[in-house]
Design a protein around this motif. Structure first.
Motif, PDB file in Angstrom:
ATOM      1  N   ALA A  12       0.857  -1.200   0.000  1.00  0.00           N
ATOM      2  CA  ALA A  12       0.000   0.000   0.000  1.00  0.00           C
ATOM      3  C   ALA A  12       0.883   1.237   0.000  1.00  0.00           C
ATOM      4  O   ALA A  12       2.003   1.216   0.502  1.00  0.00           O
ATOM      5  CB  ALA A  12      -0.934   0.021   1.210  1.00  0.00           C
ATOM      6  N   ASP A  13       0.369   2.322  -0.585  1.00  0.00           N
ATOM      7  CA  ASP A  13       1.092   3.593  -0.556  1.00  0.00           C
ATOM      8  C   ASP A  13       0.141   4.713  -0.166  1.00  0.00           C
ATOM      9  O   ASP A  13      -1.038   4.495   0.072  1.00  0.00           O
ATOM     10  CB  ASP A  13       1.765   3.873  -1.908  1.00  0.00           C
ATOM     11  CG  ASP A  13       0.780   4.001  -3.056  1.00  0.00           C
ATOM     12  OD1 ASP A  13      -0.304   4.599  -2.863  1.00  0.00           O
ATOM     13  OD2 ASP A  13       1.070   3.491  -4.160  1.00  0.00           O
ATOM     14  N   ASP A  38      -6.655 -14.001  -0.875  1.00  0.00           N
ATOM     15  CA  ASP A  38      -5.685 -15.070  -1.114  1.00  0.00           C
ATOM     16  C   ASP A  38      -4.530 -15.002  -0.110  1.00  0.00           C
ATOM     17  O   ASP A  38      -3.370 -15.160  -0.461  1.00  0.00           O
ATOM     18  CB  ASP A  38      -5.160 -15.017  -2.546  1.00  0.00           C
ATOM     19  CG  ASP A  38      -4.554 -13.668  -2.923  1.00  0.00           C
ATOM     20  OD1 ASP A  38      -4.394 -12.824  -2.022  1.00  0.00           O
ATOM     21  OD2 ASP A  38      -4.243 -13.469  -4.114  1.00  0.00           O
ATOM     22  N   LYS A  39      -4.878 -14.752   1.161  1.00  0.00           N
ATOM     23  CA  LYS A  39      -3.918 -14.802   2.264  1.00  0.00           C
ATOM     24  C   LYS A  39      -2.789 -13.780   2.119  1.00  0.00           C
ATOM     25  O   LYS A  39      -1.654 -14.018   2.508  1.00  0.00           O
ATOM     26  CB  LYS A  39      -3.345 -16.210   2.408  1.00  0.00           C
ATOM     27  CG  LYS A  39      -4.416 -17.263   2.675  1.00  0.00           C
ATOM     28  CD  LYS A  39      -3.823 -18.650   2.806  1.00  0.00           C
ATOM     29  CE  LYS A  39      -4.934 -19.661   3.077  1.00  0.00           C
ATOM     30  NZ  LYS A  39      -4.396 -21.047   3.204  1.00  0.00           N
ATOM     31  N   GLY A  40      -3.109 -12.634   1.546  1.00  0.00           N
ATOM     32  CA  GLY A  40      -2.158 -11.550   1.469  1.00  0.00           C
ATOM     33  C   GLY A  40      -1.258 -11.561   0.261  1.00  0.00           C
ATOM     34  O   GLY A  40      -0.362 -10.727   0.144  1.00  0.00           O
ATOM     35  N   ASN A  41      -1.498 -12.465  -0.687  1.00  0.00           N
ATOM     36  CA  ASN A  41      -0.695 -12.481  -1.916  1.00  0.00           C
ATOM     37  C   ASN A  41      -1.050 -11.321  -2.828  1.00  0.00           C
ATOM     38  O   ASN A  41      -0.188 -10.787  -3.535  1.00  0.00           O
ATOM     39  CB  ASN A  41      -0.886 -13.806  -2.649  1.00  0.00           C
ATOM     40  CG  ASN A  41      -0.184 -14.955  -1.943  1.00  0.00           C
ATOM     41  OD1 ASN A  41       1.023 -14.902  -1.713  1.00  0.00           O
ATOM     42  ND2 ASN A  41      -0.931 -15.982  -1.582  1.00  0.00           N
ATOM     43  N   SER A  42      -2.312 -10.925  -2.840  1.00  0.00           N
ATOM     44  CA  SER A  42      -2.746  -9.774  -3.630  1.00  0.00           C
ATOM     45  C   SER A  42      -3.803  -9.020  -2.832  1.00  0.00           C
ATOM     46  O   SER A  42      -4.459  -9.586  -1.947  1.00  0.00           O
ATOM     47  CB  SER A  42      -3.308 -10.215  -4.987  1.00  0.00           C
ATOM     48  OG  SER A  42      -4.461 -11.022  -4.824  1.00  0.00           O
ATOM     49  N   TRP A  43      -3.960  -7.727  -3.180  1.00  0.00           N
ATOM     50  CA  TRP A  43      -4.843  -6.861  -2.398  1.00  0.00           C
ATOM     51  C   TRP A  43      -5.760  -6.065  -3.318  1.00  0.00           C
ATOM     52  O   TRP A  43      -5.401  -5.742  -4.443  1.00  0.00           O
ATOM     53  CB  TRP A  43      -4.009  -5.896  -1.550  1.00  0.00           C
ATOM     54  CG  TRP A  43      -3.246  -6.598  -0.473  1.00  0.00           C
ATOM     55  CD1 TRP A  43      -1.974  -7.090  -0.565  1.00  0.00           C
ATOM     56  CD2 TRP A  43      -3.705  -6.919   0.843  1.00  0.00           C
ATOM     57  NE1 TRP A  43      -1.615  -7.682   0.617  1.00  0.00           N
ATOM     58  CE2 TRP A  43      -2.653  -7.591   1.497  1.00  0.00           C
ATOM     59  CE3 TRP A  43      -4.898  -6.694   1.532  1.00  0.00           C
ATOM     60  CZ2 TRP A  43      -2.753  -8.045   2.814  1.00  0.00           C
ATOM     61  CZ3 TRP A  43      -5.000  -7.133   2.844  1.00  0.00           C
ATOM     62  CH2 TRP A  43      -3.949  -7.811   3.472  1.00  0.00           C
ATOM     63  N   SER A  44      -6.926  -5.738  -2.803  1.00  0.00           N
ATOM     64  CA  SER A  44      -7.870  -4.884  -3.518  1.00  0.00           C
ATOM     65  C   SER A  44      -7.337  -3.464  -3.583  1.00  0.00           C
ATOM     66  O   SER A  44      -6.336  -3.116  -2.943  1.00  0.00           O
ATOM     67  CB  SER A  44      -9.218  -4.891  -2.795  1.00  0.00           C
ATOM     68  OG  SER A  44      -9.113  -4.198  -1.545  1.00  0.00           O
ATOM     69  N   ALA A  45      -8.014  -2.628  -4.349  1.00  0.00           N
ATOM     70  CA  ALA A  45      -7.715  -1.194  -4.324  1.00  0.00           C
ATOM     71  C   ALA A  45      -8.064  -0.640  -2.943  1.00  0.00           C
ATOM     72  O   ALA A  45      -8.901  -1.184  -2.221  1.00  0.00           O
ATOM     73  CB  ALA A  45      -8.517  -0.475  -5.401  1.00  0.00           C
ATOM     74  N   SER A  46      -7.396   0.448  -2.576  1.00  0.00           N
ATOM     75  CA  SER A  46      -7.649   1.045  -1.262  1.00  0.00           C
ATOM     76  C   SER A  46      -9.014   1.724  -1.242  1.00  0.00           C
ATOM     77  O   SER A  46      -9.481   2.264  -2.247  1.00  0.00           O
ATOM     78  CB  SER A  46      -6.559   2.054  -0.919  1.00  0.00           C
ATOM     79  OG  SER A  46      -6.569   3.128  -1.836  1.00  0.00           O
TER      80      SER A  46
END
Length: 344
Positions: A89-90, A136-144
């Motif tokens: 995240a940024d 998926d257990k933190g492998n990929s993330w949705s948009a903020s």
């Protein structure tokens, strides 16, 4: 009668084990080594068990705290080792880059959705709350997604979901006039909507960064970092809607973050810096201890995690117990790494 006798025997054994329980360190390591990562400083870690044998940790890192290049990093612990950190995240908003702050990983009971709460803004007085999700257990993330106006998300420590599904998210505010106030953000629909429960708002006691725990009798307790040179506590008997007066615990607090949980054996555990405030905000963070309690007010030191020298910093601990009963603690190690401790 036999069932009653068996229950009484089990209760005596449980109480006896609580009396004699002393945590032991079974693993101690830095998640990464200074100089092997693309950031100079790091701080404010969080950790979450993932599946049976994996862990996910996150923290903020960049040139230094509050610099616009500070972003959220994470590392997966799998097959007995921590993987190289990755950015998740940024703080870029409308083409302007702000620093990110205080990630908190949380997974609702019986849910596959992992939440990452964090803050974006120039400082803790002006930041806003954001959230991302992973399936998926933190492998990929949705948009903020920005949280609703007035909702900051868990400010440092994990939320608590009660048996009835009520989510209690421990939060706090710091005003431009340096006034500190703690509150809970409460959700009845897994974070889709929120209400705010102020905690003793009329007091002069200055507190932030609560931990929230539930006692065996159903009472809710928060424990807070404070400007009072003590870890401060208060209790609720109505699931966090209203609160009693602030009470000082017997734990010293040098204006530094703590974290506390209720263990599976019924005892309460806290990780804290055993000192009082110095002239500068970072003073008092050279030692890091673990303490146990039955009532949440009187605590007993049981373990020293760090016993450093002047200018060392071991701070911002976070603590969680996994399904096997192992206790995982992460904390800032001299702003150069995040340290992971496992207790049994």
């Amino acid at each position: 009668m036999k069932k009653i006798a068996l229950f009484s025997t089990l209760l005596i054994l449980i109480l006896s084990s609580c009396e004699t329980y002393k945590p032991q360190i079974v693993q101690s390591e830095q998640i990464f080594q200074a100089g092997q990562v693309p950031f100079k400083q790091c701080h404010a870690s969080t950790i979450q068990p993932i599946g049976k044998d994996s862990l996910l940790a996150a923290w903020f890192g960049g040139t230094h705290e509050s610099n616009p290049d500070v972003v959220i990093w994470s590392s997966l612990y799998s097959h007995g080792q921590w993987q190289a950190p990755v950015q998740i995240a940024d703080g870029i908003l409308n083409d302007t880059r702000y620093p990110t702050w205080n990630p908190v990983l949380y997974q609702y009971p019986n849910s596959d959705t992992l939440s990452l709460y964090y803050k974006i803004g120039p400082n803790p007085r002006e930041w806003k709350g954001y959230v991302k999700y992973s399936l998926d257990k933190g492998n990929s993330w949705s948009a903020s997604q920005q949280l609703p106006e007035g909702i900051l998300g868990p400010i440092k420590n994990k939320p608590l979901t009660l048996a009835n599904g009520l989510l209690l998210s421990p939060s706090s505010t710091e005003s431009k006039e340096e006034i500190w106030k703690a509150h809970l953000e409460i959700s009845r629909d897994h974070g889709n909507s929120w209400s705010v429960s102020a905690i003793s708002p009329d007091t002069t006691i200055q507190v932030i960064q609560p931990s929230v725990i539930q006692h065996a009798d159903g009472r809710i307790q928060v424990l807070c970092r404070s400007k009072e040179n003590k870890v401060m506590a208060t209790f609720s008997t109505d699931q966090g809607l209203t609160w009693g007066p602030w009470q000082a615990t017997n734990l010293l607090n040098p204006n530094s973050a703590t974290d506390a949980i209720r263990l599976k054996n019924g005892l309460l555990m806290i990780v804290f810096n055993p000192a009082i405030a110095g002239n500068d905000w970072w003073e008092g963070r050279t030692k890091l201890h673990v303490a146990l309690s039955k009532d949440g007010l009187q605590w007993k030191n049981v373990l020293t995690l760090e016993d450093g020298a002047k200018n060392d910093e071991y701070s911002y601990p976070t603590i969680v117990q996994d399904a096997k009963g192992l206790i995982h603690i992460t904390y800032t190690w001299n702003r150069k790494s995040i340290k992971h401790i496992v207790l049994k």
